[in-house]
Design a protein around this motif. Structure first.
Motif, PDB file in Angstrom:
ATOM      1  N   VAL A  42       0.840  -1.202   0.000  1.00  0.00           N
ATOM      2  CA  VAL A  42       0.000   0.000   0.000  1.00  0.00           C
ATOM      3  C   VAL A  42       0.877   1.254   0.000  1.00  0.00           C
ATOM      4  O   VAL A  42       0.599   2.239  -0.705  1.00  0.00           O
ATOM      5  N   ALA A  43       1.950   1.225   0.771  1.00  0.00           N
ATOM      6  CA  ALA A  43       2.865   2.367   0.803  1.00  0.00           C
ATOM      7  C   ALA A  43       3.556   2.550  -0.547  1.00  0.00           C
ATOM      8  O   ALA A  43       3.778   3.685  -1.002  1.00  0.00           O
ATOM      9  N   ALA A  44       3.904   1.412  -1.207  1.00  0.00           N
ATOM     10  CA  ALA A  44       4.549   1.498  -2.513  1.00  0.00           C
ATOM     11  C   ALA A  44       3.597   2.080  -3.556  1.00  0.00           C
ATOM     12  O   ALA A  44       4.014   2.872  -4.421  1.00  0.00           O
ATOM     13  N   VAL A  45       2.314   1.696  -3.501  1.00  0.00           N
ATOM     14  CA  VAL A  45       1.337   2.253  -4.431  1.00  0.00           C
ATOM     15  C   VAL A  45       1.209   3.754  -4.222  1.00  0.00           C
ATOM     16  O   VAL A  45       1.140   4.539  -5.178  1.00  0.00           O
ATOM     17  N   GLY A  54      -9.345   2.443  -2.418  1.00  0.00           N
ATOM     18  CA  GLY A  54     -10.166   1.527  -1.641  1.00  0.00           C
ATOM     19  C   GLY A  54      -9.672   0.091  -1.757  1.00  0.00           C
ATOM     20  O   GLY A  54      -8.821  -0.232  -2.601  1.00  0.00           O
ATOM     21  N   PRO A  55     -10.180  -0.788  -0.914  1.00  0.00           N
ATOM     22  CA  PRO A  55      -9.744  -2.198  -0.947  1.00  0.00           C
ATOM     23  C   PRO A  55      -9.924  -2.860  -2.307  1.00  0.00           C
ATOM     24  O   PRO A  55      -9.102  -3.690  -2.706  1.00  0.00           O
ATOM     25  N   ASP A  56     -10.981  -2.500  -3.057  1.00  0.00           N
ATOM     26  CA  ASP A  56     -11.215  -3.126  -4.362  1.00  0.00           C
ATOM     27  C   ASP A  56     -10.078  -2.809  -5.333  1.00  0.00           C
ATOM     28  O   ASP A  56      -9.620  -3.687  -6.079  1.00  0.00           O
ATOM     29  N   VAL A  57      -9.637  -1.546  -5.333  1.00  0.00           N
ATOM     30  CA  VAL A  57      -8.538  -1.164  -6.232  1.00  0.00           C
ATOM     31  C   VAL A  57      -7.247  -1.868  -5.830  1.00  0.00           C
ATOM     32  O   VAL A  57      -6.498  -2.380  -6.686  1.00  0.00           O
ATOM     33  N   TYR A  58      -6.964  -1.898  -4.526  1.00  0.00           N
ATOM     34  CA  TYR A  58      -5.755  -2.599  -4.074  1.00  0.00           C
ATOM     35  C   TYR A  58      -5.816  -4.083  -4.449  1.00  0.00           C
ATOM     36  O   TYR A  58      -4.794  -4.681  -4.810  1.00  0.00           O
ATOM     37  N   ARG A  59      -6.997  -4.660  -4.390  1.00  0.00           N
ATOM     38  CA  ARG A  59      -7.131  -6.083  -4.746  1.00  0.00           C
ATOM     39  C   ARG A  59      -6.838  -6.285  -6.245  1.00  0.00           C
ATOM     40  O   ARG A  59      -6.203  -7.257  -6.645  1.00  0.00           O
ATOM     41  N   ARG A  60      -7.297  -5.349  -7.095  1.00  0.00           N
ATOM     42  CA  ARG A  60      -6.993  -5.456  -8.527  1.00  0.00           C
ATOM     43  C   ARG A  60      -5.493  -5.295  -8.784  1.00  0.00           C
ATOM     44  O   ARG A  60      -4.909  -6.004  -9.623  1.00  0.00           O
ATOM     45  N   ALA A  77      -8.341  -2.698   4.045  1.00  0.00           N
ATOM     46  CA  ALA A  77      -8.924  -1.467   4.589  1.00  0.00           C
ATOM     47  C   ALA A  77      -8.128  -0.984   5.791  1.00  0.00           C
ATOM     48  O   ALA A  77      -7.898   0.233   5.961  1.00  0.00           O
ATOM     49  N   ALA A  78      -7.703  -1.909   6.667  1.00  0.00           N
ATOM     50  CA  ALA A  78      -6.963  -1.507   7.869  1.00  0.00           C
ATOM     51  C   ALA A  78      -5.622  -0.892   7.497  1.00  0.00           C
ATOM     52  O   ALA A  78      -5.204   0.130   8.071  1.00  0.00           O
ATOM     53  N   THR A  81      -6.050   2.610   6.087  1.00  0.00           N
ATOM     54  CA  THR A  81      -6.290   3.571   7.168  1.00  0.00           C
ATOM     55  C   THR A  81      -5.007   3.891   7.924  1.00  0.00           C
ATOM     56  O   THR A  81      -4.733   5.065   8.264  1.00  0.00           O
ATOM     57  N   ALA A  82      -4.186   2.856   8.192  1.00  0.00           N
ATOM     58  CA  ALA A  82      -2.918   3.093   8.893  1.00  0.00           C
ATOM     59  C   ALA A  82      -1.996   3.992   8.080  1.00  0.00           C
ATOM     60  O   ALA A  82      -1.312   4.872   8.624  1.00  0.00           O
ATOM     61  N   LEU A  83      -1.975   3.781   6.725  1.00  0.00           N
ATOM     62  CA  LEU A  83      -1.139   4.635   5.881  1.00  0.00           C
ATOM     63  C   LEU A  83      -1.625   6.081   5.912  1.00  0.00           C
ATOM     64  O   LEU A  83      -0.820   7.032   6.008  1.00  0.00           O
ATOM     65  N   GLU A  84      -2.924   6.280   5.846  1.00  0.00           N
ATOM     66  CA  GLU A  84      -3.461   7.639   5.901  1.00  0.00           C
ATOM     67  C   GLU A  84      -3.126   8.309   7.224  1.00  0.00           C
ATOM     68  O   GLU A  84      -2.860   9.517   7.277  1.00  0.00           O
ATOM     69  N   GLN A  85      -3.157   7.544   8.328  1.00  0.00           N
ATOM     70  CA  GLN A  85      -2.786   8.118   9.619  1.00  0.00           C
ATOM     71  C   GLN A  85      -1.308   8.511   9.657  1.00  0.00           C
ATOM     72  O   GLN A  85      -0.942   9.557  10.221  1.00  0.00           O
ATOM     73  N   ARG A  86      -0.456   7.700   9.052  1.00  0.00           N
ATOM     74  CA  ARG A  86       0.981   8.044   9.013  1.00  0.00           C
ATOM     75  C   ARG A  86       1.215   9.274   8.134  1.00  0.00           C
ATOM     76  O   ARG A  86       2.021  10.151   8.463  1.00  0.00           O
ATOM     77  N   LEU A  87       0.488   9.348   7.020  1.00  0.00           N
ATOM     78  CA  LEU A  87       0.649  10.495   6.129  1.00  0.00           C
ATOM     79  C   LEU A  87       0.171  11.786   6.774  1.00  0.00           C
ATOM     80  O   LEU A  87       0.672  12.878   6.471  1.00  0.00           O
ATOM     81  N   ALA A  88      -0.833  11.656   7.677  1.00  0.00           N
ATOM     82  CA  ALA A  88      -1.343  12.851   8.346  1.00  0.00           C
ATOM     83  C   ALA A  88      -0.302  13.478   9.264  1.00  0.00           C
ATOM     84  O   ALA A  88      -0.369  14.677   9.592  1.00  0.00           O
TER      85      ALA A  88
END
Length: 266
Positions: A42-45, A54-60, A77-78, A81-88
């Protein structure tokens, strides 16, 4: 109209492909627990695109770039959310260190740099607190997956129980009907058995009645025969007496029936 399939731009795809080998190598020995791999992916994306999905895009994206990884929607999803919290937290860190405006770099480029540094440092040894946190996360993931499986099994068990209850009600209804039919059959059988018990006596009574009737008929027949024999004998006696009187009458000159005076009837 169907939704168009998601795909990365060419430069984004090249950037993601450049980051993937290190992530795959880092987690090559951990194929059962997908969360650490998903965290780095997720961080690499985000590093390649500057966005979260969203989870659907990550799954694709996983199906296209890492098909051997199939994490749950909850895990995707978790980690998003963790990545968004780190980015904040990045703007606050940038303000403290003075990196946000000194180089004139855009904020998106700064975020990518932070993520790259986080990815580069994720392979380094961590202290005991981070290791313990990872253990707790792994255990929580295991419990969450167990909970999901248990909830699915519970739903299936409830459906099976509801179906069995409906079948039980049908069987109980049929059993009550058969029990009622059995009671009626038993009552009829008991009545028939009672009648069968009385049948020999009834047959005996009928036999006695028939024998008495036969005896009475024999007696009546014998009496009729005796009376006929008596009447026949009386008739013979009367005929004999009549013949005697006829002969006496003929001897005294009485005309013989069928003849005229002076000769036979011609």
């Amino acid at each position: 109209m169907s939704r168009p399939s998601f795909s990365l731009a060419d430069d984004e795809a090249r950037a993601l492909l450049a980051l993937l080998p290190a992530i795959v190598t880092r987690h090559a020995n951990d194929l059962r627990n997908h969360r650490p791999f998903v965290r780095d992916f997720v961080a690499a994306v985000h590093s390649a695109t500057g966005r979260t999905y969203g989870p659907d895009v990550y799954r694709r994206l996983l199906a296209a770039y890492a098909p051997e990884r199939r994490p749950s929607t909850t895990t995707l999803a978790a980690e998003k959310t963790a990545l968004e919290q780190r980015l904040a937290l990045v703007p606050a860190v940038a303000a403290v260190t003075g990196q946000a405006g000194e180089g004139g770099a855009p904020l998106a480029e700064l975020l990518r740099q932070v993520v790259k540094e986080a990815l580069a440092g994720s392979g380094r040894d961590q202290d005991g607190t981070e290791a313990l946190l990872q253990q707790h996360r792994a255990h929580a993931d295991y419990l969450r997956e167990r909970l999901e499986r248990t909830e699915a099994e519970l739903a299936s068990a409830r459906e099976t129980a509801a179906r069995l209850v409906a079948q039980l009600q049908v069987v109980q209804s049929q059993a009550a009907f058969y029990q009622e039919q059995l009671a009626l059959a038993q009552a009829a059988a008991a009545k028939q058995a009672q009648a069968n018990e009385q049948l020999p006596q009834a047959l005996q009574d009928m036999r006695q009645f028939a024998l008495r009737a036969m005896d009475e008929v024999r007696g009546e027949t014998r009496a009729v025969k005796e009376n006929n024999a008596y009447l026949v004998q009386q008739l013979k006696d009367q005929e004999a007496t009549l013949e005697t009187f006829r002969q006496i009458a003929y001897r005294h000159g009485a005309p013989i029936p069928g003849q005229r005076n002076g000769g036979p009837v011609r």
